[in-house]
Design an enzyme around this catalytic site. Sequence first.
Site, mmCIF file in Angstrom:
data_model
loop_
_atom_site.group_PDB
_atom_site.id
_atom_site.type_symbol
_atom_site.label_atom_id
_atom_site.label_comp_id
_atom_site.label_asym_id
_atom_site.label_seq_id
_atom_site.Cartn_x
_atom_site.Cartn_y
_atom_site.Cartn_z
ATOM 1 N N LYS A 83 0.841 -1.209 0.000
ATOM 2 C CA LYS A 83 0.000 0.000 0.000
ATOM 3 C C LYS A 83 0.882 1.269 0.000
ATOM 4 O O LYS A 83 0.691 2.161 -0.805
ATOM 5 C CB LYS A 83 -0.947 0.003 1.217
ATOM 6 C CG LYS A 83 -1.927 -1.168 1.199
ATOM 7 C CD LYS A 83 -2.898 -1.137 2.355
ATOM 8 C CE LYS A 83 -2.241 -1.401 3.714
ATOM 9 N NZ LYS A 83 -1.603 -2.729 3.830
ATOM 10 N N THR A 84 1.857 1.297 0.918
ATOM 11 C CA THR A 84 2.746 2.461 0.993
ATOM 12 C C THR A 84 3.594 2.554 -0.271
ATOM 13 O O THR A 84 3.879 3.655 -0.759
ATOM 14 C CB THR A 84 3.658 2.348 2.239
ATOM 15 O OG1 THR A 84 2.829 2.130 3.374
ATOM 16 C CG2 THR A 84 4.491 3.587 2.444
ATOM 17 N N ASP A 128 -1.751 7.033 5.968
ATOM 18 C CA ASP A 128 -1.715 5.606 6.285
ATOM 19 C C ASP A 128 -2.651 5.352 7.470
ATOM 20 O O ASP A 128 -2.914 6.272 8.253
ATOM 21 C CB ASP A 128 -0.270 5.223 6.651
ATOM 22 C CG ASP A 128 -0.031 3.731 6.503
ATOM 23 O OD1 ASP A 128 -0.932 3.014 6.030
ATOM 24 O OD2 ASP A 128 1.077 3.278 6.860
ATOM 25 N N THR A 177 -5.781 -1.212 6.713
ATOM 26 C CA THR A 177 -5.820 -2.667 6.855
ATOM 27 C C THR A 177 -7.244 -3.113 7.192
ATOM 28 O O THR A 177 -7.512 -4.303 7.268
ATOM 29 C CB THR A 177 -4.873 -3.117 7.995
ATOM 30 O OG1 THR A 177 -5.157 -2.289 9.134
ATOM 31 C CG2 THR A 177 -3.426 -2.972 7.604
ATOM 32 N N ARG A 236 6.691 -7.951 2.391
ATOM 33 C CA ARG A 236 7.498 -7.473 3.523
ATOM 34 C C ARG A 236 8.068 -8.653 4.305
ATOM 35 O O ARG A 236 9.232 -8.626 4.720
ATOM 36 C CB ARG A 236 6.680 -6.584 4.452
ATOM 37 C CG ARG A 236 7.549 -6.066 5.615
ATOM 38 C CD ARG A 236 6.788 -5.227 6.601
ATOM 39 N NE ARG A 236 6.424 -3.947 6.045
ATOM 40 C CZ ARG A 236 5.228 -3.382 6.188
ATOM 41 N NH1 ARG A 236 4.290 -4.005 6.862
ATOM 42 N NH2 ARG A 236 4.979 -2.213 5.660
#
Length: 344
Positions: A83-84, A128, A177, A236
């Site tokens: 997302k980031t 975020d 999320t 990640r």
Amino acid sequence: MSPDEDYDSESEGLDDNGIGLGVSGQGNVPASDNDTILRPKRIADMVGQTEVMDVLHIAIDAAKKRGEQLGHILFDGPPGLGKTTFATCIPREMGVHVEMTTGPSLKAPKELIPYLTNLERGSVLFIDEIHRLPKPVEEFLYTAMEDFRIDIVVGEGVNARTLNLALQPFTLIGATTRAGMLSGPLRDRFHIRQHLGYYDVEDLVEILMRNAKKLRVELRPDAAEEIARRARGTPRIANNRFLWVRDYAMSKSDGVVTKGVTGKALEMMGIDGIGLDRQDRRYLETLIRVFHGGPAGVEALGHTMSVSSDTLEDEVEPFLLRSELIIRTQRGRCATPRAFAMFK
Ligand code: ADP
């Protein structure tokens, strides 16, 4: 934080076309060096999520042709899926500045004002964890998103006046999320909503092989596949496990990441064949042994494990649900026969 700071150590704030790109924001946690090196800089450098990329390419292309800002974009999905990364690649593609912050760091509307007034024409504001915006801040965003203006109250008591301030047209990118926790009015103000799903093993292998090159590490293809299989579909996690295996290979052998070295390194970290770590197994064990397989509320599970229920909901449960090890019912979480079989 000044523009261009702590964004891209390789290109020092300039993208491949030499376009200046700044990032600022007090809510942004500084990325570690490895994170900065491994995070793709352009959408073309990103792997997988092809449907999301197709949508974004069209939206970016159209916005550029019109010479206008992009519509507001919302990304949702479990942590670590990009997302980031999307939110930092999109401004690069558009050649615009980005301001970054997080929902929980904006405690009152006045804390949002500097971000909004700093925005230049077409620039991006990334928030975020947008589901954790306090309600008054969220409501303050509505007119900013819809009409590019905000109402500011100046003075106090009888002298209080409302100033209507025009903003530059901008793009809000939100990441969450928990799409379900977003209010309808906020959700509806996003023009593009994209869900990021888990990655398949091939995509994770591709990410790892690219990252091995960036880090100048010899990673054998079968070792990359082993890490990818145990990465819970999450880039990640794949990157973090790869970094650990790399260190292990360096310390215990000649630095080459082979399948054998990978197996030993991951075993030492308590990561099993399908990628569950100690916390995942503790969750399942607690659900099965303490709550007899459920139904159990996530709060109760969190209290027993001394872990916050948010962490369980965001980081542990999505993969266990996807792996059919637990199910969520109205009365709480239940272990599936597959989970019981693991602890026989
Ligand atoms: P999120 O914001 O969803 O929690 P991030 O965007 O921070 O996740 O992604 C975590 C890391 O995973 C990034 O630093 C990047 O290295 C890697 N990553 C995420 N998505 C991709 C992708 N599609 N291709 C390559 N690497 C990715």
